[in-house]
Motif scaffolding. Sequence first.
Motif, PDB file in Angstrom:
ATOM      1  N   VAL A 108       0.956  -1.133   0.236  1.00  0.00           N
ATOM      2  CA  VAL A 108       0.061  -0.110   0.164  1.00  0.00           C
ATOM      3  C   VAL A 108       1.017   1.486  -0.525  1.00  0.00           C
ATOM      4  O   VAL A 108       0.556   2.619  -0.657  1.00  0.00           O
ATOM      5  CB  VAL A 108      -0.719  -0.143   1.104  1.00  0.00           C
ATOM      6  CG1 VAL A 108       0.330  -0.344   2.962  1.00  0.00           C
ATOM      7  CG2 VAL A 108      -2.179   0.936   0.973  1.00  0.00           C
ATOM      8  N   TYR A 109       1.974   1.098   0.646  1.00  0.00           N
ATOM      9  CA  TYR A 109       2.778   2.486   0.520  1.00  0.00           C
ATOM     10  C   TYR A 109       2.901   3.055  -0.728  1.00  0.00           C
ATOM     11  O   TYR A 109       3.517   3.985  -1.290  1.00  0.00           O
ATOM     12  CB  TYR A 109       4.217   2.145   1.265  1.00  0.00           C
ATOM     13  CG  TYR A 109       4.490   1.519   2.758  1.00  0.00           C
ATOM     14  CD1 TYR A 109       3.208   1.847   3.972  1.00  0.00           C
ATOM     15  CD2 TYR A 109       4.831   1.188   3.718  1.00  0.00           C
ATOM     16  CE1 TYR A 109       3.118   1.711   5.139  1.00  0.00           C
ATOM     17  CE2 TYR A 109       5.318   0.721   4.331  1.00  0.00           C
ATOM     18  CZ  TYR A 109       4.299   1.113   4.961  1.00  0.00           C
ATOM     19  OH  TYR A 109       3.446   0.479   6.783  1.00  0.00           O
ATOM     20  N   ASN A 110       3.545   1.912  -1.659  1.00  0.00           N
ATOM     21  CA  ASN A 110       3.717   2.701  -3.202  1.00  0.00           C
ATOM     22  C   ASN A 110       3.011   2.870  -3.950  1.00  0.00           C
ATOM     23  O   ASN A 110       2.579   3.866  -4.821  1.00  0.00           O
ATOM     24  CB  ASN A 110       4.557   1.651  -4.155  1.00  0.00           C
ATOM     25  CG  ASN A 110       5.850   1.099  -3.442  1.00  0.00           C
ATOM     26  OD1 ASN A 110       6.408   2.558  -3.304  1.00  0.00           O
ATOM     27  ND2 ASN A 110       6.970   0.513  -3.437  1.00  0.00           N
TER      28      ASN A 110
ATOM     29  N   THR B 150      11.175   6.336   5.769  1.00  0.00           N
ATOM     30  CA  THR B 150      11.789   7.466   6.890  1.00  0.00           C
ATOM     31  C   THR B 150      11.754   6.034   7.516  1.00  0.00           C
ATOM     32  O   THR B 150      13.159   6.207   8.472  1.00  0.00           O
ATOM     33  CB  THR B 150      11.945   8.217   7.135  1.00  0.00           C
ATOM     34  OG1 THR B 150      10.321   8.460   7.520  1.00  0.00           O
ATOM     35  CG2 THR B 150      12.318   9.510   5.972  1.00  0.00           C
ATOM     36  N   TYR B 151      10.947   5.814   8.776  1.00  0.00           N
ATOM     37  CA  TYR B 151      11.319   4.536  10.289  1.00  0.00           C
ATOM     38  C   TYR B 151      12.248   2.872   9.471  1.00  0.00           C
ATOM     39  O   TYR B 151      12.960   2.899  10.899  1.00  0.00           O
ATOM     40  CB  TYR B 151      10.267   4.305  10.590  1.00  0.00           C
ATOM     41  CG  TYR B 151       8.836   4.021   9.956  1.00  0.00           C
ATOM     42  CD1 TYR B 151       8.962   2.715  10.232  1.00  0.00           C
ATOM     43  CD2 TYR B 151       7.822   4.391   9.477  1.00  0.00           C
ATOM     44  CE1 TYR B 151       7.706   1.854   9.537  1.00  0.00           C
ATOM     45  CE2 TYR B 151       6.903   3.711   8.291  1.00  0.00           C
ATOM     46  CZ  TYR B 151       6.916   2.729   8.369  1.00  0.00           C
ATOM     47  OH  TYR B 151       6.417   2.005   7.799  1.00  0.00           O
ATOM     48  N   TYR B 152      11.911   2.941   8.923  1.00  0.00           N
ATOM     49  CA  TYR B 152      13.268   1.389   8.646  1.00  0.00           C
ATOM     50  C   TYR B 152      14.185   2.028   8.260  1.00  0.00           C
ATOM     51  O   TYR B 152      15.493   1.473   8.587  1.00  0.00           O
ATOM     52  CB  TYR B 152      12.857   0.856   6.788  1.00  0.00           C
ATOM     53  CG  TYR B 152      11.265   0.232   7.076  1.00  0.00           C
ATOM     54  CD1 TYR B 152      11.294  -0.782   7.172  1.00  0.00           C
ATOM     55  CD2 TYR B 152       9.891   1.204   5.959  1.00  0.00           C
ATOM     56  CE1 TYR B 152       9.383  -1.493   7.699  1.00  0.00           C
ATOM     57  CE2 TYR B 152       8.373   0.747   6.553  1.00  0.00           C
ATOM     58  CZ  TYR B 152       8.562  -0.944   7.191  1.00  0.00           C
ATOM     59  OH  TYR B 152       7.189  -1.059   7.324  1.00  0.00           O
ATOM     60  N   TYR B 153      14.741   2.574   7.650  1.00  0.00           N
ATOM     61  CA  TYR B 153      15.763   3.532   7.639  1.00  0.00           C
ATOM     62  C   TYR B 153      16.356   4.097   9.088  1.00  0.00           C
ATOM     63  O   TYR B 153      17.822   3.264   9.230  1.00  0.00           O
ATOM     64  CB  TYR B 153      16.476   5.296   6.732  1.00  0.00           C
ATOM     65  CG  TYR B 153      17.408   5.641   6.769  1.00  0.00           C
ATOM     66  CD1 TYR B 153      18.581   5.099   6.164  1.00  0.00           C
ATOM     67  CD2 TYR B 153      17.107   6.773   7.565  1.00  0.00           C
ATOM     68  CE1 TYR B 153      19.803   5.551   6.142  1.00  0.00           C
ATOM     69  CE2 TYR B 153      18.705   7.490   7.260  1.00  0.00           C
ATOM     70  CZ  TYR B 153      19.250   7.173   6.797  1.00  0.00           C
ATOM     71  OH  TYR B 153      21.088   8.324   6.645  1.00  0.00           O
TER      72      TYR B 153
HETATM   73 FE    FE Z   1       5.661   0.128   7.992  1.00  0.00          FE
END
Ligand code: FE
Length: 331
Positions: A159-161, A215-218
Amino acid sequence: MFRLFPALLLGLAAIIAHADEVVVYSARNEQLIKPLFDAYTQATGVAVKFVTDKEGALLERLKAEGANTPADMLITVDAGNLWQAAQEGLLKPVSSKTLAANVPVHLRDPLNRWFGLSLRSRTLFYNTRKVKPADLSSYEDLGNPKWQGRLCLRTSKKVYNQSLVAMLIAQHGEAQTEKIVRSWVANLATDPFSDDTKMLEAIAAGQCDVGLANTYYYGRLMEKFPQLPLALFWANQAKGQGGVHVNVSGAGITLHAKHPEAAVKLLEWLSSEKAQNLFADANLEFPVNRKVRPAAAVAAWGKFRQSTLNLAKAGELQVAAVKLMDRAGYK
Ligand code: FE
């Protein structure tokens, strides 16, 4: 005798308040939400019960339970999902001056059925040994032939993409966005990845040079491996480029809430200065409330200009985005 009366009323009020509880269905995990709810209960005496599950399962459950649902509030990630829940009639409008003041207008439903509570950006990441920040500029530029065989992407099924491409459609129209997505596909170094972390690891490992992630995965990856040759670039910052794509985790009150007033109070509190850091920092996200500063690790990524297109577009244009990515051969 009459003096006892106010005391009695107060006692009664305390009992009623104590009987209050809020039931939350949450697609965010226990580790992220329990500390918040504990703080709320401590401050107000209102108990918060919660169930955590996957996004889809919670929506199915709400639909199946209908008017009998015990849930007062739904918490989930991505405006696309929040829009979907609203579209299916599972959420009800909330008119609240507090929410209107605390949540910027582009991060909430124009019909007030959902409100963003934490903000993340989906932006560019690059291998610092192979790319200079000056080589990067925008989402659109990832289709430049100079990136041929150097781009990594996560699957278009996420869904993010879908939300990112939906927002590109809102900005550029379908025809132009399809050109952009086709140009990305032409530049792929390898098949799309199943998650953002794997994609970031591939960039760090030199399998590709640039990519898109939240950003939070980074933040999580760099907390674990601070030496990785990986850096963040804020996309679309130049004038006229529209700002970087942002999205939210957020919440709405269910249509059949049994404790609607108590649930609205909890929602308002989640947007307040007191709660915003607790909500955002735990997952290395940005507060939506502009009066609240992000955690130091997050603030270190620098300031950025964000797209202010209303995130409802991520939902409205989701089907168009999915079809477009399919046509463009983005798997
Ligand atoms: Fe996530």
